[in-house]
Design a protein around this motif. Structure first.
Motif, PDB file in Angstrom:
ATOM      1  N   ASP A 253       0.827  -1.206   0.000  1.00 26.90           N
ATOM      2  CA  ASP A 253       0.000   0.000   0.000  1.00 26.90           C
ATOM      3  C   ASP A 253       0.864   1.261   0.000  1.00 26.90           C
ATOM      4  N   TYR A 254       2.006   1.220   0.685  1.00 22.61           N
ATOM      5  CA  TYR A 254       2.887   2.384   0.726  1.00 22.61           C
ATOM      6  C   TYR A 254       3.608   2.599  -0.611  1.00 22.61           C
ATOM      7  N   ALA A 255       3.945   1.518  -1.298  1.00 20.24           N
ATOM      8  CA  ALA A 255       4.725   1.635  -2.534  1.00 20.24           C
ATOM      9  C   ALA A 255       3.867   1.894  -3.755  1.00 20.24           C
ATOM     10  N   SER A 256       2.583   1.573  -3.704  1.00 19.52           N
ATOM     11  CA  SER A 256       1.720   1.741  -4.871  1.00 19.52           C
ATOM     12  C   SER A 256       1.424   3.208  -5.115  1.00 19.52           C
ATOM     13  N   ASP A 257       0.935   3.507  -6.322  1.00 16.65           N
ATOM     14  CA  ASP A 257       0.589   4.886  -6.675  1.00 16.65           C
ATOM     15  C   ASP A 257      -0.708   5.331  -6.019  1.00 16.65           C
ATOM     16  N   MET A 258      -1.553   4.346  -5.619  1.00 17.41           N
ATOM     17  CA  MET A 258      -2.789   4.671  -4.917  1.00 17.41           C
ATOM     18  C   MET A 258      -3.208   3.449  -4.107  1.00 17.41           C
ATOM     19  N   ARG A 259      -3.687   3.671  -2.888  1.00 15.91           N
ATOM     20  CA  ARG A 259      -4.215   2.588  -2.064  1.00 15.91           C
ATOM     21  C   ARG A 259      -5.719   2.694  -2.009  1.00 15.91           C
ATOM     22  N   ALA A 260      -6.386   1.578  -2.305  1.00 13.76           N
ATOM     23  CA  ALA A 260      -7.837   1.508  -2.217  1.00 13.76           C
ATOM     24  C   ALA A 260      -8.202   0.672  -0.995  1.00 13.76           C
ATOM     25  N   PRO A 261      -9.215   1.055  -0.221  1.00  9.88           N
ATOM     26  CA  PRO A 261      -9.563   0.287   0.996  1.00  9.88           C
ATOM     27  C   PRO A 261     -10.068  -1.104   0.697  1.00  9.88           C
ATOM     28  N   THR A 262     -10.726  -1.260  -0.469  1.00 11.63           N
ATOM     29  CA  THR A 262     -11.263  -2.572  -0.860  1.00 11.63           C
ATOM     30  C   THR A 262     -11.067  -2.759  -2.356  1.00 11.63           C
TER      31      THR A 262
END
Length: 537
Positions: A253-262
């Motif tokens: 989640d930290y390395a991705s360009d966007m974190r989605a909750p689900t």
């Protein structure tokens, strides 16, 4: 077939379950258990809390009833190592045993959480989680790559959400989302999507979604592996991470360009709502058409107002047409007057162009040219005279000076010669070790060199006199004009018709007489007008 007879008592399943329950509760009525909390998702809707206590080789289910949870001084947290005080019991419906916790004391962070925190700090120091590395997601991706399990509910939720919002081309790369092979399969999937060529047989995704359902920290551990984090951070294609539920957090989640909750939220973030987009485009088109119609109407009104204030085209041309007619009527008379004026002007010039006047002008120019020629000869004679006055005395003195110098040198040599060749001198030279013999030789050589230099200087002066003599000037086309008294004539105004002149050329002399009227003396010209040449040297 014979029947086996036995007197053993028969128990129902419930009786066995209750007997085991009583045995466990009697034997372990009060225990303290040390373990790591795993699978904690907060309180259930009923108010109870369910999770698992584990160590390196075993795990036990745990429950905290609603009333006990409110009295806890230390609330449970995922990944923490705790000491739980309670009692053991069984759950007959599933034949499981569990601990009912009454009190929790912290015992330190769990091993997995400590490893996870250490890895997070390491990757953070390398800059893999930096905000400036994150890229903006494409507004409307044509192809979406999904890295997840092909049999779970996650892929169905993503496809269903994409179908509702904006149907897109989806490529699914099947992977295991937990277990030992999870991390390498996810890395291969991300690298595989990046290796696809644009325009190839398999389209290259514009966006990648890495998705998985919820689970414990052990279930999600594959997405905390360093290789997976580096693959996500190094992807040339933007990545959305949708691992776990809203409360789950992994290093991906930290390395991705966007974190989605689900996973469903990831699909919503990937594409806009097609219906809303169509409505927005239609609204913008309608507003554009209305603006164009208003602009055209405003311009039409302004054009009509401007046209109303303009004069009629016939009125604009009437004045110019009248001016043209008046100008045309005056043009014939103006041309006639112009021709008459030109004819009168040319008739005045006709008298000046008679042959007699032309011949007279030609004679004046010839006389002017002759005067200029005489002035040039006079200047040449002056220059020659000045040069003669300057160099003749020197020329007359040169032979005498050369002779005197030569005699002086010969006298000195004659005076020194007996002394140099005398017997006493030789005795002295022999007595001095022959030191003066070289001096005598050097003196004789110096005398010869001085005589040679003098002879060269005399020859150069003779050549200079010859060069500056008037004979060389006459050889260039000039002549010397002398009157009857033998004086050089430098001014034409001194001559009278009939005077006799002696003209000397480079080769020979002739006698001439002055003819015609005496020339008029003209005032000298200013230096800026280019006067006569004063000197030829």
């Amino acid at each position: 077939m014979s029947q086996v007879l036995t007197n053993a008592a028969e128990f129902t399943v419930s009786e066995i379950a209750q007997a085991v329950k009583r045995t466990v509760e009697d034997e372990f009525g009060h225990v303290r258990v040390r373990g790591e909390i795993s699978g904690f998702r907060g309180q259930h809707s009923s108010g109870h809390a369910y999770f698992t206590l584990k160590d390196d080789s075993a795990s036990i289910d745990a429950v905290v009833w609603k009333g006990s949870y409110a009295r806890l001084a230390f609330k449970p947290e995922e990944g923490l190592e705790v000491i739980a005080t309670g009692r053991l019991t069984t759950f007959p419906r599933s034949s499981k045993y569990q601990i009912v916790i009454e009190n929790i004391e912290p015992a330190g962070a769990g091993a997995l959480m400590a490893l996870l925190e250490e890895r997070r700090k390491k990757l953070l120091a390398e800059g893999l989680f930096a905000r400036e590395r994150k890229r903006a997601l494409p507004y409307l991706p044509r192809v979406i790559g999904v890295v997840t399990s092909p049999t779970g509910a996650v892929i169905r939720d993503i496809l269903h959400r994409l179908e509702d919002r904006f149907p897109s081309h989806v490529l699914v790369w099947p992977v295991r989302v937990q277990g030992e092979t999870c991390a390498p399969e996810v890395v291969n999937a991300i690298d595989g999507f990046n290796a696809l060529l644009p325009g190839g047989a398999i389209p290259r995704p514009d966006l990648i979604i890495v998705a998985r359902g919820g689970g414990s920290i052990e279930d999600l551990w594959g997405f905390n592996e360093e290789s997976v984090v580096r693959a996500v951070a190094g992807s040339a294609i933007p990545v959305i991470s949708a691992v776990g539920h809203e409360t789950d957090t992994t290093l991906v989640d930290y390395a991705s360009d966007m974190r989605a909750p689900t996973p469903t939220a990831a699909a919503e973030a990937a594409v806009p709502v097609r219906a809303e987009l169509i409505a927005y485009v239609e609204d913008q088109g309608m507003r554009q058409r209305q603006a164009a119609r208003r602009t055209l109407a405003s311009l039409r009104d302004r054009l009509r107002a401007a046209a109303a204030g303009l004069p009629r085209p016939a009125d604009l041309a009437a004045t110019q047409r009248q001016t043209l007619d008046m100008t045309a009527s005056r043009l014939t008379g103006a041309l006639r007057h112009f021709v008459q004026g030109r004819r009168l002007g040319y008739s005045g010039l006709e008298a000046k162009l008679q042959p007699r006047l032309v011949r007279q002008r030609h004679a004046e120019l010839r006389e002017r040219l002759a005067n200029l020629d005489r002035h040039a000869i006079a200047g040449l004679n002056k220059t020659v005279d000045r040069s003669r006055l300057k160099f003749d005395p020197i020329l007359r003195q040169l032979p005498l000076a050369a002779t005197t110098s030569m005699e002086r040198k010969q006298t000195i040599l004659a005076r020194l010669s007996p002394r140099l060749s005398a017997q006493p001198l030789r005795a002295e030279l022999r007595h001095a070790g022959g030191l003066l013999v070289p001096l005598a030789a050097r003196l004789a050589a110096s005398a010869r060199h001085a005589m040679s230099q003098r002879r060269g200087q005399i020859e150069q002066l003779g050549k200079l006199i010859e060069t500056l003599g008037y004979r060389n000037v006459l050889a260039r086309g000039y002549a010397i004009v002398q009157d009857e008294r033998g004086e050089v004539v430098t001014d034409a105004s001194r001559l009278m018709p009939g005077d006799s002149l002696q003209i000397t050329f480079a080769q020979g002399e002739v006698t001439a007489n002055v003819a015609g009227a005496p020339p008029r003396r003209k005032p000298p010209k200013s230096p800026s007008g280019g006067g006569t040449q004063e000197s030829l040297f």
